[in-house]
Design a protein around this motif. Structure first.
Motif, mmCIF file in Angstrom:
data_model
loop_
_atom_site.group_PDB
_atom_site.id
_atom_site.type_symbol
_atom_site.label_atom_id
_atom_site.label_comp_id
_atom_site.label_asym_id
_atom_site.label_seq_id
_atom_site.Cartn_x
_atom_site.Cartn_y
_atom_site.Cartn_z
ATOM 1 N N ALA A 67 37.305 48.551 43.772
ATOM 2 C CA ALA A 67 37.076 49.435 42.630
ATOM 3 C C ALA A 67 38.234 49.467 41.636
ATOM 4 O O ALA A 67 38.017 49.684 40.448
ATOM 5 C CB ALA A 67 36.764 50.849 43.123
ATOM 6 N N SER A 68 39.452 49.240 42.063
ATOM 7 C CA SER A 68 40.607 49.304 41.160
ATOM 8 C C SER A 68 40.810 48.026 40.340
ATOM 9 O O SER A 68 41.650 48.001 39.441
ATOM 10 C CB SER A 68 41.879 49.605 41.955
ATOM 11 O OG SER A 68 42.130 48.559 42.879
ATOM 12 N N TYR A 69 40.048 46.968 40.614
ATOM 13 C CA TYR A 69 40.216 45.697 39.905
ATOM 14 C C TYR A 69 39.300 45.623 38.687
ATOM 15 O O TYR A 69 38.213 46.205 38.681
ATOM 16 C CB TYR A 69 39.961 44.515 40.838
ATOM 17 C CG TYR A 69 41.113 44.286 41.788
ATOM 18 C CD1 TYR A 69 42.076 43.324 41.522
ATOM 19 C CD2 TYR A 69 41.248 45.046 42.939
ATOM 20 C CE1 TYR A 69 43.147 43.119 42.378
ATOM 21 C CE2 TYR A 69 42.312 44.855 43.806
ATOM 22 C CZ TYR A 69 43.257 43.892 43.517
ATOM 23 O OH TYR A 69 44.318 43.711 44.356
ATOM 24 N N THR A 70 39.741 44.869 37.675
ATOM 25 C CA THR A 70 38.987 44.782 36.425
ATOM 26 C C THR A 70 38.697 43.346 36.002
ATOM 27 O O THR A 70 38.301 43.115 34.861
ATOM 28 C CB THR A 70 39.753 45.486 35.290
ATOM 29 O OG1 THR A 70 41.033 44.861 35.139
ATOM 30 C CG2 THR A 70 39.920 46.975 35.575
ATOM 31 N N ASN A 71 38.856 42.375 36.907
ATOM 32 C CA ASN A 71 38.509 41.002 36.550
ATOM 33 C C ASN A 71 37.000 40.937 36.283
ATOM 34 O O ASN A 71 36.256 41.835 36.676
ATOM 35 C CB ASN A 71 38.968 40.013 37.640
ATOM 36 C CG ASN A 71 38.204 40.175 38.934
ATOM 37 O OD1 ASN A 71 37.022 39.861 39.018
ATOM 38 N ND2 ASN A 71 38.888 40.696 39.954
ATOM 39 N N PRO A 72 36.511 39.895 35.612
ATOM 40 C CA PRO A 72 35.088 39.852 35.241
ATOM 41 C C PRO A 72 34.120 39.978 36.425
ATOM 42 O O PRO A 72 33.070 40.621 36.301
ATOM 43 C CB PRO A 72 34.942 38.487 34.560
ATOM 44 C CG PRO A 72 36.304 38.176 34.035
ATOM 45 C CD PRO A 72 37.257 38.771 35.023
#
Length: 122
Positions: free
Chosen positions: A13-18
């Protein structure tokens, strides 16, 4: 098809990669969980082995996928799984028993498929 996915690395949940954003837009975060096994730092991402009888755990999160077939086909590409990629694949997708809250839930997990270095996992 099983709608539950356990993630322990760059899809959390904390990651923002595509691909993480794709998962988060197509699944509901259910909460923190753990899997018996070991995790290894592979540099830009981790790998994990499932070891059902282990007293060590890999900590991660569970998502409930809205369309498991669609989501897993996209994530298979992210994990370089499928006929377009040479075998043996670095990761495999497998259903495993995950400890979630006070129960055990069967979830899809992307597991590291190559041998671990002896001193590189925890």
């Amino acid at each position: 098809m099983n709608p539950h996915l356990f993630v322990y690395g760059t899809l959390q949940a904390s990651y923002t990669n595509p691909f993480a954003r794709f998962l988060h837009e197509n699944a509901t975060f259910l909460g923190e969980a753990k899997m018996p096994g070991a995790k290894m730092d592979l540099g830009q991402y981790p790998g994990a082995k499932y070891m059902e009888q282990s007293d060590q755990f890999v900590f991660g999160q569970i998502f409930l996928m809205s369309d498991p077939g669609k989501v897993l086909s996209v994530l298979d590409e992210y994990e370089c799984i499928g006929p377009a990629y040479p075998e043996p694949h670095q990761f495999i997708r497998k259903e495993c028993h995950i400890f979630f809250k006070k129960t055990i839930l069967k979830c899809w997990v992307y597991l590291y498929n190559w041998p671990f270095e002896q001193d590189g996992y925890h």
